[in-house]
Design a protein around this motif. Structure first.
Motif, short mmCIF file in Angstrom:
data_model
loop_
_atom_site.label_atom_id
_atom_site.label_comp_id
_atom_site.label_asym_id
_atom_site.label_seq_id
_atom_site.Cartn_x
_atom_site.Cartn_y
_atom_site.Cartn_z
N GLY A 18 0.84 -1.06 0.07
CA GLY A 18 -0.19 -0.05 -0.01
C GLY A 18 0.84 1.16 -0.10
O GLY A 18 2.03 1.22 -0.04
N LEU A 19 0.17 2.32 -0.02
CA LEU A 19 1.04 3.62 0.22
C LEU A 19 1.54 3.94 1.51
O LEU A 19 2.37 4.63 1.66
CB LEU A 19 -0.13 4.78 -0.20
CG LEU A 19 -0.75 4.71 -1.60
CD1 LEU A 19 -1.82 5.68 -1.85
CD2 LEU A 19 0.44 4.71 -2.56
N VAL A 20 1.35 3.21 2.51
CA VAL A 20 1.67 3.39 3.90
C VAL A 20 2.31 2.00 4.16
O VAL A 20 2.10 1.14 3.72
CB VAL A 20 0.56 3.69 5.03
CG1 VAL A 20 0.26 5.10 4.68
CG2 VAL A 20 -0.51 2.67 4.91
N PRO A 21 3.30 2.03 5.18
CA PRO A 21 4.05 0.85 5.61
C PRO A 21 3.02 -0.21 6.15
O PRO A 21 2.22 0.17 6.78
CB PRO A 21 4.94 1.38 6.74
CG PRO A 21 5.27 2.80 6.50
CD PRO A 21 3.67 3.34 5.84
N GLN A 22 3.25 -1.46 5.59
CA GLN A 22 2.53 -2.60 6.13
C GLN A 22 3.19 -3.26 7.35
O GLN A 22 4.31 -3.02 7.57
CB GLN A 22 2.62 -3.55 4.92
CG GLN A 22 1.60 -3.24 3.96
CD GLN A 22 1.70 -4.29 2.95
OE1 GLN A 22 2.61 -4.96 2.42
NE2 GLN A 22 0.50 -4.67 2.46
N LEU A 23 2.22 -3.80 8.14
CA LEU A 23 2.83 -4.53 9.36
C LEU A 23 3.12 -5.88 9.01
O LEU A 23 2.21 -6.44 8.27
CB LEU A 23 1.81 -4.39 10.37
CG LEU A 23 1.44 -3.11 11.04
CD1 LEU A 23 0.53 -3.16 11.96
CD2 LEU A 23 2.84 -2.33 11.85
N GLU A 59 -4.58 -4.46 2.79
CA GLU A 59 -3.60 -3.63 2.84
C GLU A 59 -2.94 -3.31 3.93
O GLU A 59 -1.58 -2.79 3.77
CB GLU A 59 -3.97 -2.44 1.88
CG GLU A 59 -4.48 -2.63 0.72
CD GLU A 59 -4.66 -1.38 -0.21
OE1 GLU A 59 -4.52 -0.15 0.36
OE2 GLU A 59 -5.06 -1.53 -1.29
N ARG A 60 -3.43 -3.40 4.94
CA ARG A 60 -2.70 -3.04 6.32
C ARG A 60 -1.46 -4.01 6.64
O ARG A 60 -0.67 -3.67 7.22
CB ARG A 60 -3.71 -3.19 7.50
CG ARG A 60 -3.06 -2.89 8.78
CD ARG A 60 -4.01 -2.89 10.13
NE ARG A 60 -3.58 -2.12 10.99
CZ ARG A 60 -4.01 -2.24 12.28
NH1 ARG A 60 -4.85 -3.15 12.54
NH2 ARG A 60 -3.38 -1.55 13.21
N TYR A 61 -1.71 -5.52 6.42
CA TYR A 61 -0.57 -6.43 6.68
C TYR A 61 0.02 -7.18 5.51
O TYR A 61 -0.54 -7.25 4.41
CB TYR A 61 -1.25 -7.50 7.53
CG TYR A 61 -2.36 -6.99 8.70
CD1 TYR A 61 -1.41 -6.69 9.83
CD2 TYR A 61 -3.48 -7.14 8.72
CE1 TYR A 61 -2.05 -6.16 10.98
CE2 TYR A 61 -4.12 -6.87 9.97
CZ TYR A 61 -3.46 -6.08 10.79
OH TYR A 61 -4.10 -5.86 12.04
N ALA A 62 1.42 -7.57 5.70
CA ALA A 62 2.05 -8.30 4.81
C ALA A 62 2.21 -9.56 5.55
O ALA A 62 2.74 -9.71 6.81
CB ALA A 62 3.50 -7.71 4.59
#
Length: 318
Positions: free
Chosen positions: A7-12, A34-37
């Motif tokens: 995503g556009l912000v760092p993923q956790l 999109e929040r997590y990898a």
């Protein structure tokens, strides 16, 4: 399994290592987005190999069984500490396994101080979140809570009679590695959420001035060795020197080493190098350049002290 699209912000970065395929599938389904990898790890060998090449794992999702307890012991022995959500079939007597609040990371951060270090009944470290399998749908909120508690973890082991017997230098090394992981994670969260709630708490029992003479000497030798590595690599192109400075500064900070002691270590080392250069018939002028090394180390140490002040306190002093 690979992570979700960046995503556009760092993923956790979340590592899922559980025995039950059903629980693993459920956790992956609940966390996909999109929040997590996400990385699904299926064996201890794969997990240890994964950690070798992925130092930036943000949270570990674990299931308690004999093999995994042994693996957690290995992580403890290596001073590798990560935020952790641990599935358990039985809730604890102290209520730590209740479902965490579901309104996100910032809410979890507000309540982390209340639960972090309430109990010594942990598998990995005092800031882990234990989650009953029956409440597995709370996995996302539990990850928020685990990260919030981890950032407020002051020591990997509780301060008690047992921990007091542990070698002080080993405790300081573990504390140093813990703070490095906390800082890295906090920086990612600051990019993602503007979160600034990192406050380093120290154990005065392992301050340099409070150590018995033999342990004090052993620690100072390690600190000097760490500084020697920095000096030898400072003007090279080896980027590892940045990590060496971090290690040195963290050790000095958690042992409450005064700046005058850092200067003394520097001068002792310069004297040793000067004698060696004299024996080799070489000029000592090159040693003047290493004043930059001392300035760099002290600047990093001062920054560490600055960041150790709680945000509320620093604002109140303005």
């Amino acid at each position: 399994m690979g992570g979700s699209p960046r995503g556009l912000v760092p993923q956790l970065s979340i590592g899922i290592f559980v025995r039950s395929e059903e629980i693993a599938r459920s956790a992956i389904e609940l966390l996909t987005g999109e929040r997590y990898a996400l990385t699904h790890i299926k064996s201890a060998v794969e997990f240890l190999e994964f950690l070798k090449h992925n130092y930036h794992l943000d949270c570990l999702v674990f299931e308690v069984d004999l093999d995994r307890r042994e693996l957690l012991s290995k992580l403890q022995a290596r001073s590798i500490f990560l935020p952790a959500v641990i599935f358990s079939s039985q809730p604890g007597e102290d209520g730590r396994l209740e479902a965490p609040p579901s309104d996100g990371f910032e809410a979890a951060a507000r309540t982390a101080d209340q639960s972090q270090e309430q109990s010594c009944a942990f598998f990995y470290h005092p800031a882990e979140v234990q989650l009953p399998i029956a409440q597995s749908r709370s996995i996302a909120a539990s990850i928020d809570r685990a990260i919030a508690q981890f950032l407020k973890l002051s020591t990997p082991v509780p301060v008690n009679d047992q921990s007091a017997k542990i070698d002080a230098t080993a405790q300081l090394t573990a504390q140093s590695l813990l703070s490095r992981q906390q800082r890295r994670l906090a920086e990612k969260l600051r990019e993602r959420l503007g979160y600034l709630g990192v406050y380093y708490k120290r154990n005065s029992q392992i301050f340099l001035r409070n150590l018995p003479s033999p342990e004090k000497q052993k620690f100072l030798e390690q600190l000097k060795s760490s500084y020697r590595d920095i000096v030898l690599n400072y003007f090279s192109e080896d980027t590892a020197v940045n990590n060496q400075i971090d290690e040195f500064v963290n050790l000095a900070f958690f042992a409450d080493v005064p700046v005058t002691q850092v200067v003394e270590i520097h001068m002792e080392l310069m004297d040793e190098f000067a004698k060696q250069l004299k024996l080799e018939g070489r000029s000592e002028e090159i040693l003047l350049d290493y004043r930059l090394t001392l300035i760099d180390a002290i600047a990093h140490l001062c920054e560490m002290y600055r960041r150790s002040i709680p945000k509320e306190t620093s604002q109140g002093r303005r």
